[in-house]
Design a protein around this motif. Structure first.
Motif, short mmCIF file in Angstrom:
data_model
loop_
_atom_site.label_atom_id
_atom_site.label_comp_id
_atom_site.label_asym_id
_atom_site.label_seq_id
_atom_site.Cartn_x
_atom_site.Cartn_y
_atom_site.Cartn_z
N LEU A 72 -3.06 -1.97 7.50
CA LEU A 72 -3.16 -1.24 5.99
C LEU A 72 -2.78 -1.90 4.78
CD1 LEU A 72 -4.05 1.62 4.92
CD2 LEU A 72 -1.43 2.10 4.83
N ARG A 73 -1.48 -2.17 5.09
CA ARG A 73 -0.89 -3.03 4.15
C ARG A 73 -1.62 -4.21 3.58
NH1 ARG A 73 2.06 -0.19 6.64
NH2 ARG A 73 3.44 1.20 5.97
N PRO A 74 -2.09 -5.23 4.43
CA PRO A 74 -2.95 -6.20 4.00
C PRO A 74 -4.16 -5.72 3.43
CG PRO A 74 -1.91 -6.70 6.10
CD PRO A 74 -1.52 -5.43 5.79
N LEU A 75 -4.86 -4.66 4.03
CA LEU A 75 -6.13 -4.35 3.44
C LEU A 75 -5.87 -3.92 2.04
CD1 LEU A 75 -9.08 -3.73 4.25
CD2 LEU A 75 -8.40 -1.28 4.88
N LEU A 76 -4.88 -3.19 1.79
CA LEU A 76 -4.51 -2.51 0.43
C LEU A 76 -4.64 -3.77 -0.59
CD1 LEU A 76 -2.09 0.32 0.72
CD2 LEU A 76 -4.39 0.46 -0.04
N VAL A 77 -3.80 -4.98 -0.13
CA VAL A 77 -3.75 -6.06 -1.28
C VAL A 77 -5.03 -6.60 -1.52
CG1 VAL A 77 -2.67 -8.34 -1.48
CG2 VAL A 77 -1.41 -6.62 -0.12
N ARG B 103 -10.41 -14.32 -1.73
CA ARG B 103 -9.90 -13.54 -0.90
C ARG B 103 -8.56 -14.32 0.04
NH1 ARG B 103 -10.70 -11.45 4.53
NH2 ARG B 103 -10.89 -9.15 4.58
N GLU B 104 -8.74 -15.58 0.14
CA GLU B 104 -7.80 -16.12 0.99
C GLU B 104 -6.38 -16.16 0.22
OE1 GLU B 104 -10.33 -17.61 -0.13
OE2 GLU B 104 -10.06 -19.40 -1.43
N ARG B 105 -6.52 -15.88 -1.06
CA ARG B 105 -5.18 -15.88 -1.64
C ARG B 105 -4.64 -14.37 -1.42
NH1 ARG B 105 -6.63 -17.98 -7.84
NH2 ARG B 105 -7.03 -20.26 -6.92
N ALA B 106 -5.51 -13.22 -1.45
CA ALA B 106 -5.14 -11.84 -1.39
C ALA B 106 -4.56 -11.78 -0.01
CB ALA B 106 -6.27 -10.89 -1.58
N PHE B 107 -5.27 -12.69 0.89
CA PHE B 107 -4.92 -12.59 2.51
C PHE B 107 -3.40 -13.18 2.67
CE2 PHE B 107 -4.82 -14.28 7.00
CZ PHE B 107 -5.11 -12.95 7.58
N ARG B 108 -3.20 -14.02 2.15
CA ARG B 108 -1.65 -14.61 2.05
C ARG B 108 -0.63 -13.62 1.76
NH1 ARG B 108 -0.67 -19.81 3.07
NH2 ARG B 108 1.36 -19.59 2.62
N ALA B 109 -1.03 -13.02 0.60
CA ALA B 109 0.00 -12.04 0.14
C ALA B 109 0.04 -10.82 0.99
CB ALA B 109 -0.50 -11.35 -1.52
N GLY B 110 -1.18 -10.68 1.45
CA GLY B 110 -1.18 -9.16 2.65
C GLY B 110 -0.67 -9.80 3.95
N MET B 111 -0.46 -10.94 4.27
CA MET B 111 0.34 -11.37 5.38
C MET B 111 1.56 -11.26 5.05
SD MET B 111 -1.29 -12.20 8.15
CE MET B 111 -0.30 -13.39 9.09
N ALA B 112 2.13 -11.55 3.85
CA ALA B 112 3.59 -11.33 3.54
C ALA B 112 4.21 -9.97 3.70
CB ALA B 112 3.87 -12.23 2.04
N VAL B 113 3.26 -9.20 3.44
CA VAL B 113 3.66 -7.70 3.39
C VAL B 113 3.85 -7.14 4.82
CG1 VAL B 113 1.54 -6.70 2.94
CG2 VAL B 113 3.84 -5.50 1.92
N GLU B 114 2.90 -7.66 5.37
CA GLU B 114 2.79 -7.35 6.88
C GLU B 114 4.11 -7.87 7.73
OE1 GLU B 114 0.64 -5.13 7.96
OE2 GLU B 114 0.98 -5.16 10.30
N GLY C 142 3.34 0.43 -2.78
CA GLY C 142 3.24 0.26 -4.36
C GLY C 142 3.12 -1.18 -4.49
N TRP C 143 3.98 -1.99 -3.70
CA TRP C 143 3.77 -3.38 -3.80
C TRP C 143 2.32 -3.90 -3.55
CZ3 TRP C 143 2.74 -7.82 -0.89
CH2 TRP C 143 2.97 -9.00 -1.57
N CYS C 144 1.80 -3.52 -2.44
CA CYS C 144 0.46 -3.73 -2.05
C CYS C 144 -0.68 -3.84 -3.25
CB CYS C 144 0.11 -3.16 -0.95
SG CYS C 144 1.14 -3.44 0.71
N LEU C 145 -0.53 -2.79 -3.96
CA LEU C 145 -1.56 -2.67 -5.01
C LEU C 145 -1.35 -3.29 -6.29
CD1 LEU C 145 -3.82 -0.51 -4.31
CD2 LEU C 145 -1.53 0.15 -3.06
N ASP C 146 0.04 -3.42 -6.47
CA ASP C 146 0.58 -4.31 -7.52
C ASP C 146 0.23 -5.85 -7.43
OD1 ASP C 146 1.80 -3.71 -10.24
OD2 ASP C 146 3.40 -5.10 -9.55
N ALA C 147 0.55 -6.08 -6.07
CA ALA C 147 -0.05 -7.62 -5.88
C ALA C 147 -1.24 -7.85 -6.14
CB ALA C 147 0.40 -8.00 -4.41
#
Lengths: 304, 304
Positions: A57-62, A73-84, A196-201
């Motif tokens: 869910l968290r990567p999807l939110l990012v 998308r690949e940038r958002a995916f990296r940030a999503g991996m970080a939060v996961e 909150g971080w996911c959306l803000d990211a």
């Protein structure tokens, strides 16, 4: 107030969830090759916890938030991996015998059961570090000020003033004030900060304006709380096989929850209201925000 | 080869160690005010572990390396606080019953003894996050690319390919190869990666050239190994009261060390040689590197 339409998002959300689950599993597989030395058990434990079974869910939110600002998308995916990574880290440590003492997670034995406690502590620590390694890498965003901002806000969401502080509150043997405000505060720290971080990211990656970022913060607050209430309902009404984790634990521990304080029908109404309020925060974004709208509905409809 | 002169650095090193110890304690005191809610135990545990008693060697290394490039001291100090957070995090987790099961650290009960295991896990996690919070803050360096570089390299030094991986190797019940090369490899991961980061952080903060940074890497490799051999000697020959931690544990656990493999006299000679080699790497820096030279001598002379 938008009316929440239930059960009509299969077309939009389900493929996104399936896609992200596959991509996250594949990325962890590539990130965590088993080394040919004594650290192999550590990597096996990280793989056991990180690969397979998560909702992601968290990567999807990012990714959904980043889409609003046409972030690659690949940038958002990296940030999503970080939060996961952070999320899995917290699951491993929270499941330890000295914490929530859980033996089942995502349908599998928890890490300390499948391996041992020392390996679980180190696997959690290693995923914690991996989150920052992924985030600070130039591949996440070419502008280092964006990466530094993401790092700073993630660290704040994770430490004693965020997730770890919330887990500490959750471990208190006697909740000092078992009222709704106390439970909402615990949720804001324990799970709300990271959501909150996911959306803000998404906003940070897209270098979005302050107004858009404020809307995303409002959405995150409502969705985070809706998720928590839905989790409390699942803990009471859900099926362990579908949830992939032990249920009925809050009640056994005598922990006050939204459901124990409000009763199930009022808690469900509250969750639906929050889901609808979350969607209201997206009014200015148009159809680009449909995936975030679908997530807000999914928050209160899921069975796991 | 420089001749190592023993015991003549009181004038240079001792005041620096006293100053940094006072400054680090004061900074942790300000960073970790006790909150007026249920998280108070978490903050008390972080304060218990972080304030008082440490050598503060890692912050001193950052500051001494940064001095070579005239980096403002407050910037180097923030990076030094970040690495000390990571160091304290690792001590808390390594001392847990499921890991090394230690009851004494820096002359005080370990965190899980003074508090409980759950609090120790969360205090370690919170200090881990605090490190990245300190490092990513604009106060550490005005150039975000420097902060992102420091974050990336610290995360790499801490995770499964660095410190946590080294601790995993150290926990293996049967060391698969009890030779010097295997022990040196364990040291490079478990303690060497973080010490290497300290020196490299000085170069990154000073935006130093590649040649200077290579010299610092050479110094770090030698000093890190010298420290480890001196630690092994202290474990055999030292005094628990001075060391502030339990000794004679490696021997009791049947763990091979530099001392058990080489014998104490040869291990001491090896440590002195490495200290001297570390100093050789500083040849191009002139008198500005005198503090780093003093640290290299201290590595093999200390009683704790």
């Amino acid at each position: 107030m938008t009316t929440v339409t239930l059960g009509h998002d299969e077309g939009l959300l389900a493929p996104s969830l399936r896609l992200i689950a596959t991509e996250v599993d594949r990325a962890f597989d590539l990130l965590l090759p088993e080394p040919a030395d004594g650290r192999i058990k550590l990597y096996q434990a990280m793989r056991h916890a990180a690969i397979g079974g998560g909702k992601r869910l968290r990567p999807l939110l990012v990714i959904a938030a980043a889409e609003l600002f046409a972030v690659p998308r690949e940038r958002a995916f990296r940030a999503g991996m970080a939060v996961e990574c952070i999320h899995v880290h917290s699951l491993i440590h929270d499941d330890l015998p000295c914490m929530d003492d859980d033996d089942l997670r995502r349908g599998k034995p928890t890490v300390h059961c499948a391996f041992d406690e020392a390996t679980a502590v180190l696997a959690g620590d290693s995923l914690h570090a991996l989150a920052f390694e992924l985030l600070a890498d130039p591949a996440t965003h070419p502008d280092p000020s964006v990466r530094a901002e993401l790092t700073l806000s993630l660290a704040r969401s994770v430490g004693a003033s965020g997730m770890a502080g919330g887990q500490m509150l959750d471990l208190m043997p006697e909740p000092s004030i078992g009222d709704l405000e106390a439970i909402a505060r615990l949720q804001r720290l324990k799970t709300g900060a990271l959501i909150g971080w996911c959306l803000d990211a998404g906003g940070a990656l897209g270098q979005a304006g302050e107004e858009a970022r404020r809307s995303l913060r409002g959405y995150a607050r409502c969705v985070g709380l809706a998720f928590q209430i839905a989790d409390d309902l699942l803990d009471v009404e859900g099926c362990e096989a579908a949830a992939g984790k032990r249920l009925r634990k809050d009640d056994a521990a005598g922990k006050p929850t939204f459901v124990s304080l409000l009763g199930a029908p009022a808690a469900r109404a509250q969750a639906n209201l929050l889901s609808s309020q979350a969607i209201d925060h997206l009014a200015d974004f148009g159809p680009r925000a449909d995936l975030l709208r679908a997530v807000a509905r999914f928050a209160v409809e899921r069975d796991r």
